[in-house]
Enzyme design. Structure first.
Site, PDB file in Angstrom:
ATOM      1  N   ARG A 217      63.075  95.486  24.836  1.00 40.55           N
ATOM      2  CA  ARG A 217      64.174  95.048  25.684  1.00 40.55           C
ATOM      3  C   ARG A 217      64.291  96.010  26.861  1.00 40.55           C
ATOM      4  NH1 ARG A 217      63.636  90.917  23.625  1.00 40.55           N
ATOM      5  NH2 ARG A 217      65.070  89.694  22.344  1.00 40.55           N
ATOM      6  N   HIS A 265      58.768  88.848  31.715  1.00 43.36           N
ATOM      7  CA  HIS A 265      59.255  88.484  30.377  1.00 43.36           C
ATOM      8  C   HIS A 265      58.563  87.212  29.874  1.00 43.36           C
ATOM      9  CE1 HIS A 265      62.941  89.177  27.578  1.00 43.36           C
ATOM     10  NE2 HIS A 265      61.887  88.754  26.899  1.00 43.36           N
TER      11      HIS A 265
END
Length: 302
Positions: A217, A265
């Protein structure tokens, strides 16, 4: 009993077809809800702002494998993550690709290509490089097996420290784990304990010239510490699939750093059919009172 679909519109036709075939009711978007009381599950990445609108809500289903981005849910509402083999395989593929890119100095070669510079770098055997994987869950284990098969010396880091296919260090031995790691892979969930874990102290504990592969993350990473480590040569390169914020602003320094490669991502995207299949299994479990597949009952660990 119905599932409210609040997710990527491109997935909707596949989900609708599969729900219809399964004889289950699905509502596409909050605007289509005529009776909030019939909504018993919501499939989403970001849930609706007002969940109290749905008095019989029993499940919030994350359409991805991650759940650490979700806010606290009302009492009595279960949290479920999507279980889809494709997610694990995709992340494994991205991490293996990124690890090999750092191992073979691709950030340097990409910069040389922009400059029109033909210059070779030393080529090292995979067996001479030590990979360390932070986060030894299902994906971490798959990555460990794959990189071991390529000849890398692989170890993991987890709370338990229980060995699996590779040696695993407990978190109490973090500095020892980092000291033996030439290529660091982060697959951690985001918790209070792991926020900011990729910072100055961690980078200083790595051997000089180590590489970073980050698919956890964005909030795990201290960008200023990363920049300094790259500029000072403590890190030779980094591959990032996650940033904070996302999307990363076009003028952010990370886009232009010569030792840094960023992807937006995309390490994994839930396959629409696999996601729908899991959601159907969750709805069947709700109907029968069986255990919910993918239910998250405890604080996230690694």
């Amino acid at each position: 009993m119905a599932l409210l679909f609040v997710s990527t519109p491109a997935r909707l036709p596949v989900w609708q077809q599969m729900f219809d075939a399964a004889g289950l009711r699905m509502i596409a978007g909050e605007a289509a809800v005529t009776d909030p009381a019939e909504v018993t599950a919501i499939a989403c990445w970001i849930p609706p702002a007002d969940l109290t609108r749905y008095p019989n809500l029993r499940v919030v289903l994350s359409v991805g494998a991650g759940v650490d981005h979700l806010p606290p849910l009302p009492e009595g509402v279960a949290l479920v993550r999507t279980l889809a083999p494709g997610i694990e395989a995709m992340v494994r593929d991205w991490v293996v690709m990124a690890t090999l890119m750092l191992h073979r100095d691709m950030p340097t070669y990409l910069q040389q290509a922009r400059e029109g510079l033909w210059q070779s770098q030393p080529v090292r055997l995979a067996s001479s490089r030590r990979v360390g994987i932070m986060g030894m869950g299902r994906i971490g284990g798959l990555v460990a097996t794959s990189l071991s098969a390529l000849g890398f010396e692989v170890a993991g880091l987890s709370r338990s420290g229980r060995d699996g296919a590779v040696p695993v260090y407990p978190t109490a031995r973090l500095d020892e784990f980092l000291a033996r790691t030439d290529l660091l892979v982060c697959l951690l969930p985001l918790t209070a304990e792991t926020r900011g874990i990729l910072g100055r102290q961690a980078f200083a504990a790595l051997p000089r010239g180590a590489g970073l592969v980050h698919a956890g993350r964005g909030q795990h990473l201290d960008p200023a510490a990363l920049r300094d480590a790259l500029d000072e040569g403590q890190l030779s390169g980094a591959m990032l699939d996650v940033t904070d914020p996302e999307p990363l602003p076009p003028d952010h320094w990370m886009w232009r750093h010569p030792r840094l490669v960023i992807t937006p991502h995309v390490a994994a995207q839930t396959d629409a059919a696999e996601g729908a299949q899991h959601a159907i299994a969750v709805m069947h479990a709700l109907q029968s009172g069986a255990a919910l597949p993918g239910r998250v009952d405890v604080a996230l660990g690694y």
